[in-house]
Design a protein around this motif. Structure first.
Motif, short mmCIF file in Angstrom:
data_model
loop_
_atom_site.label_atom_id
_atom_site.label_comp_id
_atom_site.label_asym_id
_atom_site.label_seq_id
_atom_site.Cartn_x
_atom_site.Cartn_y
_atom_site.Cartn_z
N ALA A 171 -83.04 -8.25 2.21
CA ALA A 171 -81.66 -8.33 1.75
C ALA A 171 -81.62 -8.66 0.26
N MET A 172 -80.60 -8.20 -0.42
CA MET A 172 -80.47 -8.48 -1.84
C MET A 172 -80.10 -9.94 -2.06
N PHE A 226 -76.79 -10.73 -6.85
CA PHE A 226 -76.05 -9.53 -6.46
C PHE A 226 -74.91 -9.93 -5.51
N PRO A 227 -73.90 -10.62 -6.02
CA PRO A 227 -72.90 -11.22 -5.14
C PRO A 227 -72.04 -10.25 -4.35
N SER A 228 -71.91 -9.01 -4.81
CA SER A 228 -71.05 -8.08 -4.08
C SER A 228 -71.84 -7.05 -3.26
N ALA A 229 -73.14 -7.27 -3.11
CA ALA A 229 -73.93 -6.37 -2.27
C ALA A 229 -73.54 -6.59 -0.81
N ALA A 230 -73.20 -5.53 -0.12
CA ALA A 230 -72.75 -5.65 1.26
C ALA A 230 -73.92 -5.94 2.19
N LYS A 231 -73.62 -6.55 3.31
CA LYS A 231 -74.63 -6.82 4.32
C LYS A 231 -75.26 -5.49 4.74
N GLY A 232 -76.59 -5.50 4.86
CA GLY A 232 -77.28 -4.29 5.23
C GLY A 232 -77.83 -3.51 4.05
N MET A 246 -77.31 -5.83 -11.08
CA MET A 246 -76.94 -7.22 -11.28
C MET A 246 -75.89 -7.35 -12.38
N LEU A 247 -76.14 -6.70 -13.51
CA LEU A 247 -75.22 -6.81 -14.64
C LEU A 247 -73.86 -6.23 -14.31
N ARG A 248 -73.83 -5.11 -13.59
CA ARG A 248 -72.55 -4.52 -13.21
C ARG A 248 -71.75 -5.48 -12.33
N MET A 249 -72.44 -6.21 -11.45
CA MET A 249 -71.75 -7.15 -10.56
C MET A 249 -71.36 -8.44 -11.27
#
Length: 290
Positions: A134-135, A140-146, A198-201
């Protein structure tokens, strides 16, 4: 056919795997979507405007941190001599070389990562470290589960993530620029892709984050590839003829390339060649002999 100055700049110092045979683990079979459209020719003006400068930055990342900071690494540094290097580091071990700079020519903050020997990269991508994880929720706070990525690539990116994020934020504030360019080659391309994500998020939506990378191995699963497509409409990863690195880790382990491939179909001894822009994800046309 047209001149490929960016390729010549890279080939002077990057360990590209030209015309290497594809090993068994690089075969494209298994899960994930495959594009079936027709590639389109890439013009010289596009090479000059979108690929040359990132290639120059990627080349410099192979120089020692001290020489990058002083812009004293010879021809690679001369090509970018108007930039201001803000930080540089890496030990060519667990932490590949990297630097962050401001570039008045493109009004950008630049992040560049060094690659590694192709044989070592292929080993990293296919050994025990190929497991998907997992990220990192902090980076990466907005990476979705999975959304899963290569364990070894994420660990490598994590070793410099804090200094890169803080330096980029400070550079945007002090320079007044509103664009970030992230680049790298081989292993550095994988780290750069994670850095760009990462930077985009982490940065305001008013900041443009672009990524142009070279010889990119697969970084994550289908959900990761789809996320990259959604975050970066202009994400570009350049592949070179039969270089095996972009074919690992294999797709049957649920790895998937994002869209945005530009494929070098041929290069002659004079540095003239042809490039095509490939549609969608996973382009079989770029893996066939030319």
């Amino acid at each position: 056919m047209f001149a490929l100055p960016f390729l010549l700049a890279l080939s002077a110092s990057l360990p590209l795997a030209f015309a290497a045979p594809l090993p068994l683990f690089g075969i494209n079979f298994g899960s994930g979507s495959t594009a079936d459209g027709t590639p389109s020719a890439v013009s010289q003006s596009t090479v000059d405007s979108t690929l040359l400068r990132p290639a120059q930055f990627a080349r410099v990342a192979y120089c020692s941190p001290a020489s990058v900071t002083a812009l004293s690494c010879g021809a690679p540094c001369e090509a970018i001599n108007q930039v201001k290097v803000l930080t540089a580091g890496g030990d060519q071990g667990e932490t590949p070389r990297f630097y962050v700079a401001t570039d008045p020519q493109t009004q950008s903050v630049v992040v560049a990562h060094e690659g590694t020997d192709p044989d070592k990269l292929l080993s990293i991508a296919n050994d025990a470290e190929f497991a998907q994880v997992a990220m990192n929720a902090t980076l990466f706070p907005s990476a979705a589960k999975g959304t899963l990525v290569h364990d070894g690539f994420q660990k490598t990116q994590g070793r410099t993530a804090d200094i890169i994020l803080s330096t980029v934020k400070s550079a945007l504030s002090s320079s007044g620029f509103s664009r970030v360019l992230v680049t790298g080659h081989s292993l550095g391309a994988a780290v750069a892709t994670l850095d760009a994500t990462m930077l985009r998020m982490q940065l305001p939506s008013s900041v443009e984050v672009d990524s142009v990378v070279f010889g990119l191995p697969r970084v994550g699963n289908q959900q990761f590839a789809d996320m990259v497509d959604s975050l970066f409409p202009t994400f570009t990863h350049v592949t070179n003829q039969k270089d095996p690195v972009p074919s690992v880790p294999p797709r049957f382990l649920s790895y998937q390339h994002a869209s945005g491939e530009v494929h070098i179909t041929s290069v002659n001894s004079a540095g003239d060649g042809t490039l095509v822009a490939c549609p969608g994800q996973e382009n079989d046309v770029s893996r066939t002999p030319v």
